[in-house]
Design a protein around this motif. Structure first.
Motif, PDB file in Angstrom:
ATOM      1  N   GLN A  40      -5.392   4.321  -8.233  1.00 22.10           N
ATOM      2  CA  GLN A  40      -5.157   4.661  -6.834  1.00 22.10           C
ATOM      3  C   GLN A  40      -6.165   3.908  -5.964  1.00 22.10           C
ATOM      4  OE1 GLN A  40      -4.346   8.805  -6.023  1.00 22.10           O
ATOM      5  NE2 GLN A  40      -5.469   8.730  -4.107  1.00 22.10           N
ATOM      6  N   TYR A  41      -5.672   3.319  -4.876  1.00 19.65           N
ATOM      7  CA  TYR A  41      -6.541   2.588  -3.953  1.00 19.65           C
ATOM      8  C   TYR A  41      -6.201   2.959  -2.515  1.00 19.65           C
ATOM      9  CZ  TYR A  41      -8.016  -0.627  -7.690  1.00 19.65           C
ATOM     10  OH  TYR A  41      -8.536  -1.179  -8.831  1.00 19.65           O
ATOM     11  N   SER A  42      -7.193   2.840  -1.660  1.00 20.93           N
ATOM     12  CA  SER A  42      -7.013   2.950  -0.220  1.00 20.93           C
ATOM     13  C   SER A  42      -7.065   1.531   0.329  1.00 20.93           C
ATOM     14  CB  SER A  42      -8.124   3.816   0.387  1.00 20.93           C
ATOM     15  OG  SER A  42      -7.964   3.940   1.779  1.00 20.93           O
ATOM     16  N   VAL A  43      -5.964   1.054   0.893  1.00 18.33           N
ATOM     17  CA  VAL A  43      -5.831  -0.349   1.291  1.00 18.33           C
ATOM     18  C   VAL A  43      -5.750  -0.465   2.808  1.00 18.33           C
ATOM     19  CG1 VAL A  43      -4.475  -2.454   1.030  1.00 18.33           C
ATOM     20  CG2 VAL A  43      -4.569  -0.795  -0.851  1.00 18.33           C
ATOM     21  N   SER A  44      -6.655  -1.230   3.402  1.00 14.02           N
ATOM     22  CA  SER A  44      -6.625  -1.461   4.847  1.00 14.02           C
ATOM     23  C   SER A  44      -5.947  -2.808   5.120  1.00 14.02           C
ATOM     24  CB  SER A  44      -8.038  -1.438   5.435  1.00 14.02           C
ATOM     25  OG  SER A  44      -8.858  -2.411   4.826  1.00 14.02           O
ATOM     26  N   TYR A  45      -5.166  -2.877   6.192  1.00 16.23           N
ATOM     27  CA  TYR A  45      -4.389  -4.086   6.458  1.00 16.23           C
ATOM     28  C   TYR A  45      -3.969  -4.160   7.928  1.00 16.23           C
ATOM     29  CZ  TYR A  45      -0.546  -0.721   6.218  1.00 16.23           C
ATOM     30  OH  TYR A  45       0.263   0.376   6.438  1.00 16.23           O
ATOM     31  N   HIS A  46      -3.519  -5.328   8.344  1.00 18.46           N
ATOM     32  CA  HIS A  46      -2.910  -5.530   9.656  1.00 18.46           C
ATOM     33  C   HIS A  46      -1.420  -5.809   9.452  1.00 18.46           C
ATOM     34  CE1 HIS A  46      -6.938  -5.841  11.387  1.00 18.46           C
ATOM     35  NE2 HIS A  46      -6.361  -5.799  12.581  1.00 18.46           N
ATOM     36  N   TYR A  47      -0.622  -5.503  10.470  1.00 14.84           N
ATOM     37  CA  TYR A  47       0.812  -5.736  10.351  1.00 14.84           C
ATOM     38  C   TYR A  47       1.416  -6.181  11.671  1.00 14.84           C
ATOM     39  CZ  TYR A  47       1.353  -1.091  12.500  1.00 14.84           C
ATOM     40  OH  TYR A  47       1.289  -0.013  13.350  1.00 14.84           O
ATOM     41  N   ASP A  48       2.568  -6.769  11.598  1.00 13.00           N
ATOM     42  CA  ASP A  48       3.376  -7.147  12.753  1.00 13.00           C
ATOM     43  C   ASP A  48       4.772  -6.572  12.524  1.00 13.00           C
ATOM     44  OD1 ASP A  48       4.091  -8.298  15.147  1.00 13.00           O
ATOM     45  OD2 ASP A  48       3.448 -10.316  14.601  1.00 13.00           O
ATOM     46  N   VAL A  49       5.691  -6.812  13.450  1.00 12.08           N
ATOM     47  CA  VAL A  49       7.065  -6.341  13.287  1.00 12.08           C
ATOM     48  C   VAL A  49       7.984  -7.535  13.065  1.00 12.08           C
ATOM     49  CG1 VAL A  49       8.976  -5.075  14.330  1.00 12.08           C
ATOM     50  CG2 VAL A  49       6.635  -4.311  14.699  1.00 12.08           C
ATOM     51  N   ALA A  50       8.766  -7.486  12.010  1.00 10.84           N
ATOM     52  CA  ALA A  50       9.681  -8.578  11.664  1.00 10.84           C
ATOM     53  C   ALA A  50      11.102  -8.251  12.099  1.00 10.84           C
ATOM     54  CB  ALA A  50       9.647  -8.820  10.154  1.00 10.84           C
ATOM     55  N   GLY A  51      11.884  -9.296  12.339  1.00 13.09           N
ATOM     56  CA  GLY A  51      13.297  -9.127  12.675  1.00 13.09           C
ATOM     57  C   GLY A  51      13.540  -8.576  14.062  1.00 13.09           C
ATOM     58  N   VAL A  52      12.668  -8.909  15.019  1.00 12.60           N
ATOM     59  CA  VAL A  52      12.791  -8.367  16.386  1.00 12.60           C
ATOM     60  C   VAL A  52      13.901  -9.094  17.146  1.00 12.60           C
ATOM     61  CG1 VAL A  52      11.606  -7.966  18.569  1.00 12.60           C
ATOM     62  CG2 VAL A  52      10.336  -7.791  16.412  1.00 12.60           C
TER      63      VAL A  52
END
Length: 201
Positions: free
Chosen positions: A143-155
């Motif tokens: 088990q891991y706690s994963v930090s990340y950035h995201y964008d929105v695809a298919g807009v």
């Protein structure tokens, strides 16, 4: 000279073993990225945080109430009709009646558990970077706690207009590319699975 070199290697190897030498830890961050993207692939981002029902009526003097409906009217998804609402003892007030247009119905995502309710959805989140994970010094954790950035695809084009982003700050934020979150991922027989996601912005 060769004997001395071999002896040196033996001593060095012994020292490493004595110090608890082990192979470098390796965690596949791309596997985390794939798991989070799979989680998002079935979850669309929509203009409202929860489903709404049409037709709906809004007070013309309340900008916060009408701005979203007016922006969607400008996209052709809603039709607007001016009306007057009678109020007991204090006269009447001007309102707008909004309902789905034919174009709007074709882009409407119905809520299966609430007949008549739905939303206008514009894509799904997609991880842009994996920023870190915890525990960082364990390569075989389940088990891991994963930090990340995201964008929105298919807009689609209608969702990226200035009017829509102004009327729906959440839409603008989702498409800013600066959103971040933390996912709790758990190892299963079929690979990493997302257990929960917590926004950090």
């Amino acid at each position: 000279m060769k004997a001395i070199s071999l002896l040196g290697v033996g001593i060095c190897g012994g020292a490493l073993i004595a110090a608890g030498c082990r192979k470098t830890n390796f965690v596949d961050k791309m596997a985390f990225k794939s798991a989070i993207n799979n989680y998002y692939s079935t979850r669309q981002d929509c203009v409202w945080p929860s489903p709404v029902k049409f037709p709906v009526q809004a007070d013309t003097s309340n900008y916060e109430q009408t701005k979203g409906y007016d922006a969607l009217t400008d996209t052709g998804f809603l039709v607007r009709k001016a009306a007057e609402k009678k109020r007991f003892l204090i006269g009447s007030k001007q309102v707008n009646d909004y309902d789905l247009s034919d174009k709007g119905r074709s882009s409407w995502t119905a809520e299966q558990t609430q007949p008549g309710y739905g939303n206008f959805c514009f894509g799904h989140r997609e991880v842009t970077t994996i920023d870190g994970f915890s525990p960082a010094d364990v390569s075989d954790a389940t088990q891991y706690s994963v930090s990340y950035h995201y964008d929105v695809a298919g807009v689609p084009g209608w969702a990226s207009t200035v009017e829509m982003k102004t009327a729906f700050p959440g839409v603008a934020m989702d498409m800013s590319g600066q959103q971040s979150a933390v996912a709790n991922v758990v190892k299963s027989d079929s690979g990493w699975q997302v257990n929960s996601v917590t926004p950090t912005d």
